[in-house]
Design a protein around this motif. Structure first.
Motif, PDB file in Angstrom:
ATOM      1  N   GLN A 189     -16.453 -15.541 -20.160  1.00 14.74           N
ATOM      2  CA  GLN A 189     -15.818 -16.688 -19.516  1.00 14.74           C
ATOM      3  C   GLN A 189     -16.593 -17.093 -18.254  1.00 14.74           C
ATOM      4  O   GLN A 189     -16.785 -18.274 -17.977  1.00 14.74           O
ATOM      5  CB  GLN A 189     -14.382 -16.319 -19.150  1.00 14.74           C
ATOM      6  CG  GLN A 189     -13.559 -17.497 -18.685  1.00 14.74           C
ATOM      7  CD  GLN A 189     -12.108 -17.094 -18.468  1.00 14.74           C
ATOM      8  OE1 GLN A 189     -11.803 -15.941 -18.108  1.00 14.74           O
ATOM      9  NE2 GLN A 189     -11.202 -18.026 -18.711  1.00 14.74           N
ATOM     10  N   LYS A 192     -19.668 -19.188 -18.973  1.00 19.64           N
ATOM     11  CA  LYS A 192     -19.294 -20.591 -19.197  1.00 19.64           C
ATOM     12  C   LYS A 192     -18.999 -21.298 -17.873  1.00 19.64           C
ATOM     13  O   LYS A 192     -19.336 -22.462 -17.697  1.00 19.64           O
ATOM     14  CB  LYS A 192     -18.063 -20.601 -20.098  1.00 19.64           C
ATOM     15  CG  LYS A 192     -17.813 -21.828 -20.904  1.00 19.64           C
ATOM     16  CD  LYS A 192     -18.985 -22.285 -21.678  1.00 19.64           C
ATOM     17  CE  LYS A 192     -18.634 -23.016 -22.928  1.00 19.64           C
ATOM     18  NZ  LYS A 192     -19.818 -23.305 -23.729  1.00 19.64           N
ATOM     19  N   GLU A 193     -18.349 -20.593 -16.952  1.00 22.08           N
ATOM     20  CA  GLU A 193     -18.064 -21.198 -15.649  1.00 22.08           C
ATOM     21  C   GLU A 193     -19.353 -21.464 -14.875  1.00 22.08           C
ATOM     22  O   GLU A 193     -19.504 -22.484 -14.214  1.00 22.08           O
ATOM     23  CB  GLU A 193     -17.156 -20.275 -14.824  1.00 22.08           C
ATOM     24  CG  GLU A 193     -15.717 -20.243 -15.338  1.00 22.08           C
ATOM     25  CD  GLU A 193     -14.908 -19.062 -14.797  1.00 22.08           C
ATOM     26  OE1 GLU A 193     -13.785 -18.872 -15.259  1.00 22.08           O
ATOM     27  OE2 GLU A 193     -15.412 -18.316 -13.924  1.00 22.08           O
ATOM     28  N   ASP A 195     -22.376 -21.940 -16.152  1.00 23.42           N
ATOM     29  CA  ASP A 195     -23.172 -22.988 -16.802  1.00 23.42           C
ATOM     30  C   ASP A 195     -22.432 -23.502 -18.038  1.00 23.42           C
ATOM     31  O   ASP A 195     -22.573 -22.970 -19.137  1.00 23.42           O
ATOM     32  CB  ASP A 195     -24.548 -22.433 -17.203  1.00 23.42           C
ATOM     33  CG  ASP A 195     -25.438 -23.543 -17.756  1.00 23.42           C
ATOM     34  OD1 ASP A 195     -24.921 -24.635 -18.088  1.00 23.42           O
ATOM     35  OD2 ASP A 195     -26.650 -23.313 -17.865  1.00 23.42           O
ATOM     36  N   PRO A 196     -21.620 -24.549 -17.849  1.00 25.91           N
ATOM     37  CA  PRO A 196     -20.811 -25.036 -18.981  1.00 25.91           C
ATOM     38  C   PRO A 196     -21.648 -25.542 -20.159  1.00 25.91           C
ATOM     39  O   PRO A 196     -21.133 -25.671 -21.269  1.00 25.91           O
ATOM     40  CB  PRO A 196     -20.008 -26.187 -18.359  1.00 25.91           C
ATOM     41  CG  PRO A 196     -20.028 -25.937 -16.887  1.00 25.91           C
ATOM     42  CD  PRO A 196     -21.327 -25.251 -16.595  1.00 25.91           C
ATOM     43  N   SER A 197     -22.937 -25.790 -19.953  1.00 25.06           N
ATOM     44  CA  SER A 197     -23.757 -26.278 -21.073  1.00 25.06           C
ATOM     45  C   SER A 197     -24.304 -25.127 -21.925  1.00 25.06           C
ATOM     46  O   SER A 197     -24.915 -25.356 -22.965  1.00 25.06           O
ATOM     47  CB  SER A 197     -24.926 -27.111 -20.545  1.00 25.06           C
ATOM     48  OG  SER A 197     -25.879 -26.273 -19.922  1.00 25.06           O
ATOM     49  N   ASP A 226     -13.088 -19.540 -23.688  1.00 25.71           N
ATOM     50  CA  ASP A 226     -14.043 -20.620 -24.008  1.00 25.71           C
ATOM     51  C   ASP A 226     -15.269 -20.166 -24.795  1.00 25.71           C
ATOM     52  O   ASP A 226     -16.355 -20.731 -24.642  1.00 25.71           O
ATOM     53  CB  ASP A 226     -14.522 -21.315 -22.723  1.00 25.71           C
ATOM     54  CG  ASP A 226     -13.467 -22.269 -22.197  1.00 25.71           C
ATOM     55  OD1 ASP A 226     -12.781 -22.886 -23.032  1.00 25.71           O
ATOM     56  OD2 ASP A 226     -13.318 -22.370 -20.971  1.00 25.71           O
TER      57      ASP A 226
END
Ligand code: SF4
Ligand code: SF4
Length: 291
Positions: A189, A192-193, A195-197, A226
């Motif tokens: 998680q 993802k936080e 680097d959301p890409s 996510d």
């Protein structure tokens, strides 16, 4: 009782051989690289290596953990990290001409940053020599490290950040001692936080004694963190000393897991008896990218 269920007909493995296999083998040996394909006795080695798909394992051959499903040697690693290894991985990736590479490692709880900087250097070295190759890393959990080490790895910008949950939480004490289910989930998680890409990926093995409801709960937990891609494969016992196979999950059950997983919003799912974390990783990723 060590009696093991008989291998069903759907666990069929192609014997290694042929020119592609020999070429891959040669490139690995010439560059003095360790592969998880060989160390783990992966059933897909014949198929994968014939196409040059080898998953390189960095940071040595000895792991500081002792997961009971895993065939990698455990103990105190005899050597420090090899500063030339990132260069050798990059050279091998270039020679193999890969569109997508998966790079994994042993756990190095004996090193302060868990090998985070070594991973980052390896990613940068591969990208420098093979700028078109997409890079997937399959990392340790860095549980003993400062949480900031994760940033070191993410800043090197792998295309796919993979870390396996391996099994359902109820089986952690017997299957994955030294690891924590929610720590591993949280790690993904945080990727993802940061680097959301970046695509995140995780996987579990089935047939270790889990029940179906627990598998579906893992999927929900992963989506809550996510996680984008999911792999589910049948556990096979590497030697009689390892965790026993509880049962062989049928191809129909795998198909139902796959369907459920897509329903829960995973972007890419591979759930078959011979699915492994790195199995067809490149093909699947290319399909997604081109979609
Ligand atoms: Fe290697 Fe992964 Fe293929 Fe197994 S599935 S042979 S570990 S690349
Ligand atoms: Fe094997 Fe990874 Fe567990 Fe080490 S941490 S024993 S390499 S599964």
């Amino acid at each position: 009782d060590n009696a093991q269920p008989k291998k069903p007909s759907w666990i069929r493995v192609k014997a290694p051989g042929g020119k592609g296999y020999a070429d891959t083998h040669k490139i690995m040996r010439e560059n003095n690289l360790v592969t998880v394909c060989e160390e783990a006795g992966c059933p897909n080695v014949g198929e994968c290596w014939s196409q040059g798909h080898a998953t390189m394992m960095i940071m040595g051959e000895v792991c500081t953990r002792a997961c009971t499903f895993c065939n990698i040697a455990t103990g105190k690693p005899p050597e420090d990290l090899d500063a030339f290894e990132p260069g050798r991985v990059a050279h091998a990736v270039e020679k193999l001409g890969l569109n997508h590479v998966v790079i994994t490692s042993v756990d190095r709880d004996d090193i302060k940053d868990g090998g985070a900087e070594h991973f980052a250097q390896t990613i940068r070295a591969v990208r420098h020599r093979s700028p078109k190759t997409t890079i997937e890393i399959l990392t340790p959990d860095f549980i003993k490290c400062d949480p900031a080490v994760l940033e070191t790895v993410v800043e090197a910008r792998p295309d796919v950040f993979n870390h396996n949950l391996e099994t359902v939480p109820g089986l952690y004490p017997e299957v994955r001692p030294g690891a924590r289910y929610f720590h591993s989930l949280r790690l993904l998680q945080r990727v993802k936080e940061l680097d959301p890409s970046m695509f995140t990926k995780s996987g579990i093995m089935v047939g270790l004694g889990e029940d179906e409801q627990a598998v579906r709960q893992v999927m929900d937990d992963m989506r809550a963190a996510d996680i984008d891609f999911l792999t589910i494969g049948q556990y096979l016992q590497p030697t009689p000393k390892h965790h026993g196979v509880d049962r062989f999950v049928t191809p129909e059950e795998f198909a139902s897991y796959e369907k459920a997983a897509y329903g829960k919003g995973f972007l890419m799912v591979s759930a078959t008896p011979l699915t492994r974390s790195s199995y067809h990783a490149g093909d699947d990723f290319a399909r997604l990218r081109d979609a």
